[in-house]
Design a protein around this motif. Structure first.
Motif, PDB file in Angstrom:
ATOM      1  N   SER A 306       1.068  -1.564   0.214  1.00 27.98           N
ATOM      2  CA  SER A 306      -0.039   0.186   0.164  1.00 27.98           C
ATOM      3  C   SER A 306       0.847   1.369  -0.001  1.00 27.98           C
ATOM      4  O   SER A 306       0.441   2.082  -0.430  1.00 27.98           O
ATOM      5  CB  SER A 306      -0.859  -0.131   1.165  1.00 27.98           C
ATOM      6  OG  SER A 306       0.098  -0.493   2.735  1.00 27.98           O
ATOM      7  N   GLU A 307       2.271   1.344   0.435  1.00 25.94           N
ATOM      8  CA  GLU A 307       3.263   1.769  -0.078  1.00 25.94           C
ATOM      9  C   GLU A 307       4.047   1.717  -1.016  1.00 25.94           C
ATOM     10  O   GLU A 307       4.400   0.928  -0.605  1.00 25.94           O
ATOM     11  CB  GLU A 307       3.676   2.373   1.317  1.00 25.94           C
ATOM     12  CG  GLU A 307       2.759   3.276   2.561  1.00 25.94           C
ATOM     13  CD  GLU A 307       3.332   2.642   3.765  1.00 25.94           C
ATOM     14  OE1 GLU A 307       3.650   2.183   4.969  1.00 25.94           O
ATOM     15  OE2 GLU A 307       2.591   3.844   5.032  1.00 25.94           O
ATOM     16  N   ILE A 323       5.819   7.037   0.373  1.00 24.82           N
ATOM     17  CA  ILE A 323       4.674   7.513  -0.319  1.00 24.82           C
ATOM     18  C   ILE A 323       3.365   6.519  -0.674  1.00 24.82           C
ATOM     19  O   ILE A 323       3.264   5.587  -0.832  1.00 24.82           O
ATOM     20  CB  ILE A 323       4.925   7.438  -1.693  1.00 24.82           C
ATOM     21  CG1 ILE A 323       6.348   8.154  -1.561  1.00 24.82           C
ATOM     22  CG2 ILE A 323       3.861   8.376  -2.841  1.00 24.82           C
ATOM     23  CD1 ILE A 323       6.023  10.014  -1.653  1.00 24.82           C
ATOM     24  N   HIS A 324       2.439   7.603   0.068  1.00 25.19           N
ATOM     25  CA  HIS A 324       0.999   6.253  -0.297  1.00 25.19           C
ATOM     26  C   HIS A 324       0.467   5.514  -1.014  1.00 25.19           C
ATOM     27  O   HIS A 324       0.486   6.314  -2.454  1.00 25.19           O
ATOM     28  CB  HIS A 324       0.202   7.065   0.433  1.00 25.19           C
ATOM     29  CG  HIS A 324      -0.428   7.191   2.283  1.00 25.19           C
ATOM     30  ND1 HIS A 324      -0.124   5.648   2.745  1.00 25.19           N
ATOM     31  CD2 HIS A 324       0.350   8.239   2.693  1.00 25.19           C
ATOM     32  CE1 HIS A 324      -0.338   6.526   3.385  1.00 25.19           C
ATOM     33  NE2 HIS A 324       0.223   7.507   4.275  1.00 25.19           N
ATOM     34  N   GLY A 325       0.276   4.388  -1.549  1.00 23.34           N
ATOM     35  CA  GLY A 325      -0.173   3.686  -2.845  1.00 23.34           C
ATOM     36  C   GLY A 325       1.067   3.902  -3.416  1.00 23.34           C
ATOM     37  O   GLY A 325       2.739   3.659  -3.102  1.00 23.34           O
TER      38      GLY A 325
END
Lengths: 363, 282
Positions: A306-307, A323-325
Motif C-alpha cells: 500500500s506504500e 509515499i502512499h499508494g
C-alpha cells in the motif's frame, strides 16, 4: 516502587558497552528501550537485572542500593529474544518453577500457573508437554507466563517478539501492555523497531552506542527529539538530513530556496544548521505554496503493497521517502520532491535540537 | 513377444546379477567378525580339539571353560576387580570433569585456553610413561594393589577426555538458560543438578562410554599397580600358563566374557555416540 540507575557504566575488555547512565523508572510504567542492534539495550538490561555488575555507579531499587546483590535475591523476571525454557521440564513445571523456589503452596502455584497460561493463551493440554514440542510462539508465551507468574517488581523483556512470526507478534504486542498493566510492576521492553515503541506507549529511552540519548513519554520523544541521533533512531526509515544556513533573517535550503525565519524558526541565530524531516513528510506533489522543492535522483523503489519507499539521492545525501499508494517509477530518473517547512526539525551542527518542527509542538 | 526373446537373449550372455554393496558389506563383516568368531568357537571347544584339529565350528561342544571361570574365584574375581575400579574411575572422572567442563564452557579466566589444551596433552603421553612413577608413589603411600589406585591412575587419562567431550556438549546449551534459572531464583548447585545436568545427559552418556572403554581395556597400568587383591581380568588372562601348558579354552572363554560388557555398553549408547561425533568432539 522505583528503579534508579545512578551513573551506571559498563565496559568489557576496555570497550565501553554502556557509558555513565542515569535513569529513573517508576512502578506501573512500561518503559521501552529503543535502539539499533548493539546499541546497548541488552547490556543495560543485564545491569538492571543484576546479571552483570556495573563498573561504576549504583543500581537503586526502592531506595535500597542493590548494586552487588545476587540475581537470585533481586526479584526480577526476564524474557529473552531466544525462546528460553527449561527443556527437561513440562510447560506446567516451567511456569511453576519460580513459584516453587519462592516456596508457595501447591494450590497457589496451581491457580497462578493456570491463570498465567490462560492470559498467554496456552491451552491446558499444552501444559503437559515439553517446551521443545511447542511452536516458537507457544514457547515464547511459556517464557512470558513464567515471567508473569513470579510477580516480580521489575520485568525485563529483551526483544521478546523479535523471533516470532508477524501475525503472532501483532497479537502479543497488543496484549502485553494490557497484561502487564494489571501487574503494576516496572516493565522494561527492548526493541529495535520505532513502530513497536509507539504501539506500546508508556515511556521510551532511545539508545545509541551505549548511551541513552533521550528518555521521556513516548509521543514526546517521537515528536520532539532533543537531538539528531534520537530523531534518527526513532524513525523508520531513519530521518533525512539536509545542511541549511541561516542568513539575513531567512533560512536557506540550497538551490536558491529560502523561507522566512518565522514560526518554529523564529529566533535562530545566523549560521549553519542541520534540517531533518521524516520520510513520510516527503511529497511527490506540491501541496502548498510554501512547499520546498528538491531535485533528486531516484535510486531504488520498494513497494510494500500500500506504500512505496523511494530512495533518493539529493546532492550526495541519501534520502528515503514514504509515499502512499503503489508508484511505478523509473530508476535513475530525476525526480522533484516537495517538503512543507513546518515538518522540518532544525538541529545545531553538533546534533542538538534547536527548533522542533512546528507541527510537532502544535499538537 | 519378439521383444522379450530379444532381451532375454541379450541377458543370457551376462553374469548373474551381483549386488556389489552386499559383497563389500559381507567381506567387511567377515574380516571384522572372523577373529571374534574364532574366539567364540575356541571358548566352546575342548583343549584337544583346539590344539589337534582344524574345525570351523565346535565338534565337541562344551561349556566347561565358562564353568571354570564362573566357579573359580581367582578367575571371576578378575572381573569383579575390573568392574570395581572401572566404576570408581567413571564416578571420579565425571565428578571432576562436570564442573571443570562447565567452567571451561561458561567462563573466561586467566589461561583458560592454555589450560584446556594442556589437559589434552595429558592424553598424548603413553600410559607406560606413568607406570613407574605411579608404582613407586602408590607403593610408598600404601595404595599399591587397591582398586582406588588403578581408578586414580586411569583418571589421569580419563579426566581430560571427559572435560573435552563434556565441554562440547555444554557449549551447545545457551548461556541464557543459566541466567534465566538464576533470575528465577535457582541457586547454582540446584540449577546444575535440576536443570543443567538433564540438558547434557546425552553428553554424560557418551563420556561415560569413553571412560568405560579406556579403563576397561587398559592393561599396563592396571597390571603394574596390582598384584592379588585388585588384579584385573586382563592381567589374570596373561597369567594362565599352568603346569600342563596354556589352557586355551578357558582363556578364550575369558576373552569372550571380557568383550561382553563393552559390547553391551556400546549397544546402549550407540545413538549418543553419533551425536558426540556430530558435535565435533570425541
Amino acid at each position: 516502587m522505583s528503579l534508579i540507575l545512578e551513573g551506571v557504566s559498563k565496559s568489557v575488555n576496555g570497550q565501553p558497552h554502556i557509558h555513565a547512565t542515569d535513569l529513573e523508572l517508576l512502578g506501573g510504567t512500561m518503559n521501552v528501550l529503543l535502539g539499533p542492534t548493539s546499541s546497548g539495550k541488552t547490556s543495560l538490561m543485564r545491569l538492571m537485572a543484576g546479571l552483570d555488575a556495573p563498573n561504576t555507579g549504583k543500581v537503586i531499587w526502592d531506595g535500597k542500593d542493590v548494586t552487588g546483590m545476587r540475581v537470585q535475591d533481586r526479584g526480577v523476571a526476564m524474557v529473552y529474544q531466544q525462546f528460553i525454557n527449561y527443556p527437561s521440564m513440562t510447560v506446567y513445571e516451567n511456569i511453576a518453577s519460580p513459584m516453587r523456589l519462592l516456596r508457595k503452596s501447591k494450590d497457589q502455584i496451581d491457580s497462578a500457573v493456570k491463570k498465567a497460561a490462560e492470559l498467554m493463551k496456552l491451552a491446558p493440554e499444552l501444559l503437559a508437554r515439553k517446551p521443545l514440542e511447542l511452536s516458537g510462539g507457544q514457547q515464547q508465551r511459556c517464557a512470558l507466563a513464567r515471567a508473569l507468574v513470579k510477580e516480580a517488581g521489575l520485568v525485563l523483556l529483551d526483544e521478546p517478539l523479535a523471533n516470532l512470526d508477524y501475525k503472532l507478534r501483532e497479537e502479543l504486542r497488543a496484549e502485553i501492555p494490557k497484561i502487564f498493566e494489571e501487574a503494576g510492576s516496572i516493565f522494561v521492553y527492548a526493541t529495535t523497531e520505532p513502530e513497536e515503541a509507539l504501539l506500546l506507549g508508556g515511556n521510551t529511552a532511545t539508545m545509541w552506542e551505549g548511551r541513552i540519548t533521550q528518555f521521556g513519554k513516548t509521543p514526546i520523544v517521537y515528536r520532539q527529539p532533543v537531538n539528531a541521533t534520537t530523531a534518527r533512531v526513532f524513525s523508520d526509515p531513519p530521518m533525512n538530513f539536509l545542511k541549511v544556513r541561516m542568513t539575513g533573517g531567512r533560512l536557506h535550503f540550497g538551490d536558491g530556496q529560502s523561507v522566512p525565519a518565522s514560526d518554529a524558526f523564529t529566533g535562530l541565530t545566523e549560521g549553519n544548521y542541520l534540517a531533518g524531516f521524516r520520510p513520510n513528510h516527503l511529497e511527490m506533489a506540491k501541496k502548498g505554496p510554501s512547499a520546498l522543492e528538491f531535485a533528486t535522483k531516484l535510486q531504488v523503489t520498494e513497494i510494500t503493497g500500500s506504500e512505496t519507499f523511494i530512495h533518493l539521492d539529493h546532492q550526495g545525501d541519501s534520502w528515503v521517502g514514504l509515499i502512499h499508494g503503489v508508484k511505478i517509477l523509473e530508476i535513475g530518473a530525476m525526480m522533484d520532491v516537495f517538503l512543507d517547512p513546518k515538518h522540518v526539525y532544525i538541529f545545531a551542527e553538533d546534533g542538538t535540537s534547536v527548533a522542533p518542527a512546528s507541527y510537532a509542538t502544535a499538537a | 513377444m519378439s521383444d522379450l526373446t530379444h532381451t532375454s537373449a541379450k541377458r543370457g550372455l551376462r553374469l548373474p546379477k551381483i549386488n556389489g554393496s552386499a559383497v563389500v558389506m559381507g567381506l567387511y563383516l567377515l574380516f571384522l567378525l572372523l577373529p571374534i568368531y574364532w574366539l567364540l568357537i575356541m571358548s566352546l571347544k575342548t583343549n584337544s580339539e583346539i590344539l589337534n584339529t582344524f574345525t570351523l565350528w565346535p565338534e565337541d561342544l562344551t561349556f566347561d571353560n565358562y564353568l571354570t571361570i564362573l566357579t573359580d574365584s581367582s578367575w571371576y574375581m578378575g572381573y569383579v576387580n575390573s568392574m570395581i575400579y572401572v566404576v570408581m574411575n567413571m564416578v571420579i572422572s565425571l565428578a571432576v570433569a562436570l564442573p571443570a567442563a562447565y567452567a571451561f564452557s561458561r567462563y573466561s579466566f586467566l589461561g583458560d585456553k592454555h589450560l584446556f589444551f594442556w589437559l589434552l596433552t595429558n592424553r598424548m603421553a603413553p600410559p607406560a610413561v606413568f607406570a613407574l612413577p605411579f608404582f613407586q608413589l602408590y607403593s610408598s603411600i600404601g595404595l599399591f594393589d587397591t582398586h582406588i589406585a588403578v581408578a586414580l591412575a586411569h583418571a589421569l587419562f580419563n579426566v581430560p577426555l571427559a572435560v573435552w567431550i563434556l565441554e562440547g556438549f555444554m557449549r551447545g546449551v545457551p548461556k541464557e538458560i543459566d541466567e534465566t534459572a538464576y533470575i528465577d531464583g535457582y541457586s547454582f548447585p540446584r540449577f546444575f543438578v535440576q536443570i543443567f545436568t538433564p540438558l547434557v545427559a546425552s553428553g554424560i552418556g557418551v563420556t561415560a562410554f569413553f571412560l568405560f572403554m579406556f579403563s576397561w581395556v587398559e592393561l599396563l597400568l592396571s597390571r603394574t599397580l596390582t598384584s592379588v587383591d585388585a588384579k584385573p581380568i586382563a592381567a589374570t588372562m596373561t597369567r594362565t600358563v599352568g603346569a600342563d601348558g596354556i589352557d586355551w579354552g578357558v582363556l578364550a572363554a575369558a576373552g569372550v566374557l571380557t568383550i561382553l560388557p563393552g559390547a553391551l555398553v556400546i549397544y546402549f549408547v550407540r545413538n549418543y555416540i553419533a551425536k558426540g561425533f556430530a558435535l565435533g568432539r570425541v
